[in-house]
Design a protein around this motif. Structure first.
Motif, short mmCIF file in Angstrom:
data_model
loop_
_atom_site.label_atom_id
_atom_site.label_comp_id
_atom_site.label_asym_id
_atom_site.label_seq_id
_atom_site.Cartn_x
_atom_site.Cartn_y
_atom_site.Cartn_z
N PHE A 136 19.57 8.26 -5.03
CA PHE A 136 18.35 7.61 -5.49
C PHE A 136 17.13 8.51 -5.27
O PHE A 136 17.03 9.22 -4.27
CB PHE A 136 18.11 6.28 -4.76
CG PHE A 136 18.99 5.16 -5.22
CD1 PHE A 136 18.85 4.62 -6.48
CD2 PHE A 136 19.96 4.64 -4.38
CE1 PHE A 136 19.67 3.58 -6.91
CE2 PHE A 136 20.79 3.60 -4.79
CZ PHE A 136 20.64 3.08 -6.07
N PRO A 140 11.53 5.22 -5.39
CA PRO A 140 12.12 3.93 -5.71
C PRO A 140 12.94 3.35 -4.55
O PRO A 140 12.89 2.14 -4.30
CB PRO A 140 13.01 4.22 -6.91
CG PRO A 140 12.36 5.40 -7.57
CD PRO A 140 11.81 6.22 -6.44
N PRO A 154 17.28 -0.10 -6.34
CA PRO A 154 16.40 0.32 -7.44
C PRO A 154 17.10 0.29 -8.79
O PRO A 154 18.20 0.82 -8.94
CB PRO A 154 16.01 1.75 -7.04
CG PRO A 154 16.21 1.81 -5.56
CD PRO A 154 17.41 0.94 -5.31
N THR A 157 12.27 2.49 -12.63
CA THR A 157 11.07 2.85 -11.88
C THR A 157 9.96 3.30 -12.81
O THR A 157 10.17 3.54 -14.00
CB THR A 157 11.39 3.95 -10.85
OG1 THR A 157 10.29 4.10 -9.94
CG2 THR A 157 11.69 5.29 -11.52
N THR A 314 4.44 3.80 -6.55
CA THR A 314 5.77 3.61 -7.15
C THR A 314 5.87 2.18 -7.66
O THR A 314 5.68 1.23 -6.90
CB THR A 314 6.88 3.86 -6.13
OG1 THR A 314 6.73 5.17 -5.59
CG2 THR A 314 8.25 3.74 -6.78
N ASP A 318 13.57 -3.76 -8.82
CA ASP A 318 14.78 -3.69 -8.01
C ASP A 318 15.65 -4.90 -8.31
O ASP A 318 15.14 -5.95 -8.73
CB ASP A 318 14.44 -3.69 -6.51
CG ASP A 318 13.59 -2.50 -6.10
OD1 ASP A 318 13.69 -1.45 -6.75
OD2 ASP A 318 12.82 -2.64 -5.12
N GLN A 344 22.46 3.32 -15.53
CA GLN A 344 21.06 3.72 -15.68
C GLN A 344 20.88 4.69 -16.84
O GLN A 344 19.85 4.66 -17.53
CB GLN A 344 20.57 4.33 -14.38
CG GLN A 344 20.42 3.30 -13.27
CD GLN A 344 19.49 3.75 -12.18
OE1 GLN A 344 18.69 4.66 -12.35
NE2 GLN A 344 19.58 3.11 -11.04
N THR A 356 16.35 5.41 -11.66
CA THR A 356 16.03 5.56 -10.24
C THR A 356 17.00 6.50 -9.53
O THR A 356 16.81 6.81 -8.36
CB THR A 356 16.04 4.20 -9.52
OG1 THR A 356 17.37 3.65 -9.59
CG2 THR A 356 15.05 3.24 -10.14
#
Length: 432
Positions: A136, A140, A154, A157, A314, A318, A344, A356
């Motif tokens: 990560f 994040p 996360p 982000t 940031t 989440d 992701q 993230t």
């Protein structure tokens, strides 16, 4: 939310008392901690509240859920898209009553401390939800922490950066975006002189957009370790004094009744040369005459700093697991799957949001100019102070910030007033 100590204790007791009455409709397995049992043996139904844009973003998440159910055929996901503007109150009401809360909720990163302090969400350290944490991005991952534990994973982000119009910069003879606030002010003066009818910037009066200036001076809203309110510290006064200077010398004057919309319109039609903004605005920016059909005209840079040190908050979302879930093992597996590197990557490719996980920034993902532009900016981002009441602090700060920009009060008086209001929201904190 404004909530006294007794209310917090009562809410916590209610939640802890109904941990057998969570949102899932099938008991399946419900480990309270540690890794799940054999994933293939986990079964049941879980409810997921997704707050992504129902039309433009949600289809990508729904496609991922089908993949999850194919991988774990004994687990069914009850997908519900909940409006971002209402999900906070809905989740709090459901979690406090123990009725109707989802097993997994997509939450703004700023709400993690409050949900955790109220025992609405489960700590995830050592569970199947939290895997490969070294992958990560630091910023994040830091948003998931509260009181020494991890309460979220996360998902997507964002942060604030400097967006600028390259054509206007070229007309003004400016080769590089400003790295300091003084450079921003100087560049704005040059633009005004050489490109008639164009303002340097537009100061967003929302208090969230103060964070780059506060962070750049080493200031923050409060110091939890010292139990001190710091919004009126010398460093904060210096930061807001700089913001006032930028507004007075460089900004298109703000219509405070509809500041955000007017800011966007001014930038995307070429009336403003640069903005402090987030990646969420780019889709709208590209519809304007300054950028439509010429996406490469939009430039990305870190926010300026007082001495070239760029720092921005940031943001993002989440995934959190409801502490009262009847099927924690399934909720953990779902959270892990939805935040994995491969998931992701799919979300980034379809929705254009920033991953993230470091490994999700593949060459294919980085073909997106917005993701490529904001990736290095994320390296300078830092989380907001981890206070349960942090969301409530924005209102009094914004009220005073607007008065400061309008010249109705001095910087010192305005921040002292905000600090006094903070004191009502942070019992036990001292005011400087």
């Amino acid at each position: 939310m404004r909530r006294g100590i007794s209310a917090v204790a009562m809410a916590a007791a209610i939640v802890l008392g109904v941990t057998a009455c969570g949102g899932g409709s099938d008991s399946g397995s419900g480990s309270k901690g540690g890794a799940a049992k054999d994933p293939a043996a986990v079964s049941g139904t879980i409810t997921y509240w997704d707050t992504s844009d129902a039309k433009n973003e949600a289809p990508a998440y729904q496609a991922l859920i089908k993949d999850f159910e194919a991988k774990y055929p004994k687990i069914k996901v009850n997908y519900q898209n909940v409006d971002f503007t209402t999900v906070e109150q809905k989740f709090k009401a459901a979690a406090q009553s123990g009725k109707g809360a989802p097993d997994v909720v997509r939450t703004d990163v700023g709400l993690i401390p409050e949900y955790a302090s109220l025992h609405y969400i489960a700590p995830l350290d050592g569970t199947a939800a939290l895997q490969d944490t070294q992958d990560f991005v630091t910023g994040p991952l830091d948003t998931t922490k509260y009181d020494g534990k991890t309460y979220g994973v996360p998902s997507v982000t964002d942060t604030l950066g400097l967006l600028y119009n390259k054509e206007i910069f070229a007309k003004a003879g400016i080769a590089q975006p400003p790295a300091t606030w003084d450079e921003l002010i100087a560049d704005s003066a040059t633009i005004k002189q050489k490109v008639p009818g164009v303002a340097g910037t537009y100061v967003n009066p929302d208090s969230y957009f103060l964070f780059p200036l506060l962070f750049g001076e080493g200031a923050d809203l409060a110091d939890p370790a010292a139990k001190k309110i710091t919004i009126n510290s010398p460093a904060a006064v210096k930061a807001v004094t700089e913001a006032k200077k930028i507004y007075d010398t460089s900004s298109l004057k703000v219509d405070f009744a509809s500041a955000y919309d007017n800011m966007q319109t001014s930038f995307k039609t070429g009336k403003v040369a640069m903005l402090i903004q987030g990646p969420w605005s780019v889709g709208d920016d590209l519809t304007g005459s300054a950028f439509k059909g010429k996406e490469s005209n939009l430039g990305y840079a870190p926010v300026p700093g007082s001495s070239g040190k760029a720092l921005a908050p940031t943001g993002g979302h989440d995934l959190a697991v409801y502490q009262g879930s009847r099927n924690l093992d399934a909720a953990y597996l779902f959270t892990q799957f939805m935040t994995s590197s491969s998931s992701q990557q799919q979300i980034a490719l379809k929705n254009g949001t920033l991953p993230t996980r470091t490994s999700a920034y593949t060459p294919e993902v980085l073909k997106n100019p917005t993701i490529a532009g904001f990736k290095p900016i994320m390296d300078t981002a830092r989380p907001r102070v981890a206070l349960p009441q942090v969301g409530s602090l924005f209102t009094p700060l914004q009220q005073e910030y607007i008065k400061i920009l309008q010249g109705q009060t001095s910087v010192r008086s305005g921040l002292d007033a905000a600090a006094k209001d903070f004191g009502k929201l942070l019992p036990g904190y001292t005011v400087q």
